[in-house]
Design an enzyme around this catalytic site. Structure first.
Site, PDB file in Angstrom:
ATOM      1  N   ARG A  61      59.812  40.049  66.916  1.00  0.00           N
ATOM      2  CA  ARG A  61      59.805  38.982  65.835  1.00  0.00           C
ATOM      3  C   ARG A  61      58.609  38.980  65.003  1.00  0.00           C
ATOM      4  O   ARG A  61      58.664  39.264  63.739  1.00  0.00           O
ATOM      5  CB  ARG A  61      59.614  37.473  66.640  1.00  0.00           C
ATOM      6  CG  ARG A  61      59.534  36.278  65.689  1.00  0.00           C
ATOM      7  CD  ARG A  61      61.180  36.201  65.172  1.00  0.00           C
ATOM      8  NE  ARG A  61      61.494  36.682  63.818  1.00  0.00           N
ATOM      9  CZ  ARG A  61      62.245  37.307  63.246  1.00  0.00           C
ATOM     10  NH1 ARG A  61      63.447  37.471  64.300  1.00  0.00           N
ATOM     11  NH2 ARG A  61      62.467  37.819  62.345  1.00  0.00           N
ATOM     12  N   LYS A 107      47.059  35.386  43.809  1.00  0.00           N
ATOM     13  CA  LYS A 107      48.167  34.347  44.419  1.00  0.00           C
ATOM     14  C   LYS A 107      48.773  35.080  45.508  1.00  0.00           C
ATOM     15  O   LYS A 107      50.123  34.698  45.485  1.00  0.00           O
ATOM     16  CB  LYS A 107      48.882  33.649  43.180  1.00  0.00           C
ATOM     17  CG  LYS A 107      48.425  32.863  42.147  1.00  0.00           C
ATOM     18  CD  LYS A 107      49.190  32.027  41.295  1.00  0.00           C
ATOM     19  CE  LYS A 107      48.270  31.258  40.332  1.00  0.00           C
ATOM     20  NZ  LYS A 107      49.355  30.546  39.298  1.00  0.00           N
ATOM     21  N   LYS A 157      35.919  33.530  33.042  1.00  0.00           N
ATOM     22  CA  LYS A 157      36.960  32.352  32.759  1.00  0.00           C
ATOM     23  C   LYS A 157      35.995  31.292  31.914  1.00  0.00           C
ATOM     24  O   LYS A 157      35.016  31.289  31.767  1.00  0.00           O
ATOM     25  CB  LYS A 157      37.573  31.583  33.857  1.00  0.00           C
ATOM     26  CG  LYS A 157      38.257  32.742  34.724  1.00  0.00           C
ATOM     27  CD  LYS A 157      39.180  32.134  35.710  1.00  0.00           C
ATOM     28  CE  LYS A 157      39.988  33.240  36.347  1.00  0.00           C
ATOM     29  NZ  LYS A 157      41.073  32.704  37.453  1.00  0.00           N
ATOM     30  N   GLU A 217      39.183  35.690  29.521  1.00  0.00           N
ATOM     31  CA  GLU A 217      40.125  34.980  29.586  1.00  0.00           C
ATOM     32  C   GLU A 217      40.160  34.063  28.420  1.00  0.00           C
ATOM     33  O   GLU A 217      39.171  33.278  27.949  1.00  0.00           O
ATOM     34  CB  GLU A 217      40.203  33.928  30.811  1.00  0.00           C
ATOM     35  CG  GLU A 217      41.509  33.184  30.857  1.00  0.00           C
ATOM     36  CD  GLU A 217      41.658  32.318  32.185  1.00  0.00           C
ATOM     37  OE1 GLU A 217      41.436  32.925  33.539  1.00  0.00           O
ATOM     38  OE2 GLU A 217      41.480  31.176  32.139  1.00  0.00           O
ATOM     39  N   ASP A 244      45.869  33.694  28.024  1.00  0.00           N
ATOM     40  CA  ASP A 244      46.325  32.633  29.200  1.00  0.00           C
ATOM     41  C   ASP A 244      46.971  31.366  28.724  1.00  0.00           C
ATOM     42  O   ASP A 244      46.826  30.763  27.762  1.00  0.00           O
ATOM     43  CB  ASP A 244      45.061  32.105  29.889  1.00  0.00           C
ATOM     44  CG  ASP A 244      45.160  31.347  31.264  1.00  0.00           C
ATOM     45  OD1 ASP A 244      46.007  31.587  31.726  1.00  0.00           O
ATOM     46  OD2 ASP A 244      44.753  30.139  31.210  1.00  0.00           O
TER      47      ASP A 244
END
Lengths: 276, 276, 276, 276, 276, 276
Positions: D96, D131, D163, D193, D214
């Protein structure tokens, strides 16, 4: 996979060897090899032989170990249980830790066997408890099985055991079982600890999977077992000893759990002897 | 600093709780608080009370614990040893592990005290050995001290103890001690294990710091002690029990080491009771 | 207690931050504090909010977090879920990791809720499986419960599930169940995986605690459920999707387990915005 | 060297197996060996095959695994991907966890390939983001490369990405870039950014190494790309999906980063079958 | 978050304290508190003061530490750098480890400052290398910055540095750079190590981001710098010492990397004095 | 057994390699093998050769290493110390870390040898101190032995060293020694740090096992040594350097401890060269 057995072995080797075995570093040449055997100094039931080996392998994987007995076999005083060959420093450095594991686990198996013999004529099983040596759960539960006992749950995570406080918090046995039934993982049975006949009745009515009679007198256990009448398995628990276990077995109870298996058993006597 | 005590506590909590205490998760509200106390169910000498607390703090640091006794105090059956207040789930989840530590350590201190009482009229000290429960070395050595015993070395790393095989490898006691003297860390004493009068003579001549008489008969111990005549401290070791310890003390020996302190002592009986 | 949730959080922070957040080290003063809030960018069911916080606490325990919603609440696009105040560097360094946990767990709860709504008129429970993200078992099983699902076993350790190969090795279903019954930990139920009516019959006869119908057609499930007739709980398993779940629920089955809950659910959209 | 892949594998095995696979312990003899193969139940792009093997080796290094395909190959439904031989208990216990890794990683590679095919006529590269699934960064980034994507930075430690908040703290884009240029590790590029044309102008003027647009509209991206005119590489980022990616590629942008690669991709269907 | 600094502190405390500070356990009461200060016994540049504190906090978080100087400040012989108050046992047990960190890190900062002063009139930056003390990378790189130096890459993971063997494997500088350009993480620059003018030409032509001149003579460095003519930053590396650094700075080179910063710097002299 | 040497090697590899050696991943084929040798670039005494190998084995156990010299041998500039064969990526990835260990440890052995040569005509031993590099204690103590020095205690755990503050807390030297004598582990000697003749007298009278003269002038050391007159071993300590060591040796002192052995020694120059 580094499992919990490795973790306790690691901890044990580190606490004993620390930065090094100074005597051996000074007096034994690093390349010297040697042989040794372990010998029983009393009669006992063998358990822990694979942990014994694992300690040495963890220390130095080149060590060769030949076991002449398996876990579960009866050992007689004087028996040679295993032989070891490898770097002499490693035989000396691992000896004490490996024996410390072996002697205690064999002690638990031996004691369990004694208990089991007392009740072998009755259709009852002896169970261990969670009163194990912290860090040793997995090892001690296996030693109990080797001795002929059975395992109660392994921890708080693999079974529902509803005690006094859970019952209070839930508002009674019926509600506690109902709630547990709804929320339990699919494969967990629900056992309820009872201390009175009222509680036994409530547990029966609420369809507990197992009923524990906690610290009841012999007389009360008998009555409870009769009342339950095989509708559901019953377990006796609390302060049961080698002396009292047979009387309890006679009540017709299904399971007897004994903390003693792992709290009063003593290490058996085993020694390692180096060969010349 | 995460020391070895934290390591064994961590291991113990993980093996008992696993992914969670399922019964408690299902039946006890996360925010519910509770109180409990621990009560002695027999007489014993207290040890391990700070480890007991540390288990709970490690589980949930918000738990408040008040101890009414210190390590080293005599506890009577029925005494309330400590009180706990905190999240109910944590009291329930930590109970078994914390008690498992406390019961065993108090058992060692109690047994050590019994031994010490046997020999208190003699100028001899009782020593522990390395026959401790793997993973528990630091805890058990402290319990022995609490019981009135003394510590032999902590592990292979903090003292030179020359045994049979070291002697052979070095080519005799004289050479082994000489070599050890040269290479030992500055602050390590050198002890030699002897099994015959010849070896005792050799150890004396080579100026061992301490001489161990290993598994000698009472008679032989007496003769060896006389021969050594306070020139160097002498330790008796090997198979000494509660029954035989006094006779050995009478020989005038300086130290008696007993594996029994940590291999046959049993857990004492202590219980936790939740309050309403 | 350092549990598995801490372990995965630790791993996550280390893989993202490494030796340091270089941009922030260079451009943000170490003592600067800041505030931020997290805002939903779509509708979803909240799960993982306490893990989200735990990431930040683990990074820097001085961060203050106020949640406006609990796990299990419906979140609407635009909702402010929580506010954070603390060292600016820590808000920036923890943002991505904390959101990565939150978005995925909320995604699982949201998907589970969708499934549960489909079958809410039927007396059936939706179960998760062991098809979880490695390292995330404990978190994902909780997200499933938050979404209205139930937990099958947590791992190989907390329940007996007898499959094809176990049956072969034991020499048939009857023997497998008998052996398992003898050796199982006291509180474990025994479930048997069946793929034919013959196997269902054998499992019934051998008194399995639960019968799983593995990858059966709708028609076969119906017949099996009828045959079993509430004598023992029945679980349908294998390839069941959001589309097919209702039809299966209609068969009268007791449990439906769906790997999909944790293998096809996607992360929901949540953002952190720093305040000025 | 115990790297992060071992860490997540270890965590995964422990959470699934815990103290042991109870069913297998009870029903499968420890010495029994077996064979199995893994078979594709749908079409996909293979990734994770070496992690799949590593799970089994970590569990029991004696297992033999033969792969018939490499990462990056197209798998068709029904293909046998690999064969395994070894202790039966280990095949059952690792199945598994090993599949859970393989199915998810192949899912990411497959999805990435789909995206890459959409834009293959344009001189643009698809980038992953941070992410990723916490604990899986290194595995998922590799799966993206296998699918034909490229890696943005691996974490906060291996690149400067300035940023909004960094800009504010530094007092504008010019100052932020200047400061970063001075303090950055020698081999780090500096990306900024931007969310407006003014910011793009400032970034251009301050000689950012890369400019990120962005969450800009398609129209704005086009204008920004034109303005920048190949003076410096440009990346589009924010909410880009399989549906919108081609339109963005047409703008002449150099890089498109997509969180979707690792947040919406689902596990592909693969099964292990034991042989008789 | 347990970062690498905690890991090395933990290791250091464990290797020094082991199972306990025996002298202190025997002679200092557990509840006794004390105060101490640390005093400079020579002039130096301060670095490592927060690690110094972290050692004590890790040992016993109740210790209070007041620093009178910050990292980067010039310390004069006799200066009191910080004061500590807390449990006396902890002051004694942490002293050596905390000072060992502080003395070495201040030594690196001090030596770096010396180097930096030699070249302060030239537009060149001094860089560290990967020749740091294993386990100390993060601490030593920060000490270099405190001394006025700059960081080359942190490890093999955060930058592309193409050496001889990489060039051979790729089939020449042009191909190596092209391949690296394609596969590098988005924010990594590409530096090429050159040892001849031909290689410099090739690197220029292939548009390396940075060119390293490895172990070139002063004369060759001059010629190479002229030839490159500010088209791309140039780094001199290899065997550069405090004595030779200025001559190299005069060549007009942009960066000078010196292993010496972390391999020949010595610990400065600092002492802790307990107060009465 | 994962000992402290593995721990520091692990830490070192992780801080240098991180998620991967990106340059090598991009430019070197995973299956390519290679050979290299390490060559001395100056004269020195070899130490750390087995740690050097252990770094590579830990990274990739298939690497083959042949050493042409043992620890403790004199190396001449140009000597080839060892040859390595294995996966090229691993040779490149392990090079820096392995050399960093080797160069520093050889540096300590070399410096110790220099010191030892200065005093070889005197019956005195050079001792190391606890001023070692945090994390490297075990490695540096061995390098000192290789250089001809001897080890003082390894840490706070393996010897009793009574300093100023311990004396104060106990109420004088006599009481401190008496208490220590009672409580010390059986095999620990007791050393007392003295700074005046009064303290020397007190230590003599109280039968310290060893007397340390801390930071005394040459004149005072002479007088103290005379006074003690071989009744008990004497150690000089504090600020002793390569320059002053011989004068101190002449005083007839038994031991000289020097922090310098591990605080001012520098890394020697060794390089790895890849073969074609």
């Amino acid at each position: 996979m580094i499992d919990k057995t490795d973790a306790i072995i690691e901890l044990a080797l580190q606490e004993d060897i620390g930065h090094q075995d100074v005597t051996t570093r000074i007096l034994i040449d690093n390349n010297e090899t040697g042989s040794s055997h372990i010998r029983a100094k009393e009669d006992f039931l063998l358990a822990g032989i694979e942990v014994f080996s694992r300690v040495f392998y963890r220390l130095k994987k080149e060590i060769k170990i030949t076991s002449f007995f398996d876990n579960g076999e009866e050992i007689k005083e004087g028996d040679i249980i295993a032989e070891l060959t490898g770097p002499l420093w490693a035989l000396l450095a691992g000896e004490r830790t490996a024996l410390n594991f072996l002697q205690r686990l064999a002690g638990i198996a031996t004691y369990t066997r004694q208990v089991v013999k007392k009740i072998e004529r009755y259709p009852v099983r002896i169970l261990d408890t969670r009163k194990t040596t912290p860090g040793w759960r997995i090892l001690e539960k296996e030693a109990v099985r080797i001795g002929g006992g059975y395992n109660h749950r392994w921890g708080l995570y693999d079974g529902i055991l509803i005690k006094d406080n859970h019952i209070k918090a839930a508002g009674g046995i019926a509600k506690a079982i109902e709630k547990a039934r709804l929320k339990a993982p699919l494969l967990s049975k629900i056992e309820v600890e009872t201390t009175s006949f009222e509680e036994v009745e409530a547990a029966l009515k609420a369809k507990a999977d197992i009923i524990m009679l906690d610290n009841m007198s012999l007389e009360h256990i008998k009555r409870a077992v009769e009342r339950i009448g095989k509708k559901v398995p019953v377990e006796a628990s609390g302060g049961i000893t080698l002396k009292t276990v047979e009387a309890i077995a006679k009540t017709g109870i299904d399971f007897i759990s004994m903390g003693e298996l792992t709290t009063v058993s003593r290490a058996v006597d085993i020694t390692m002897e180096l060969e010349n």
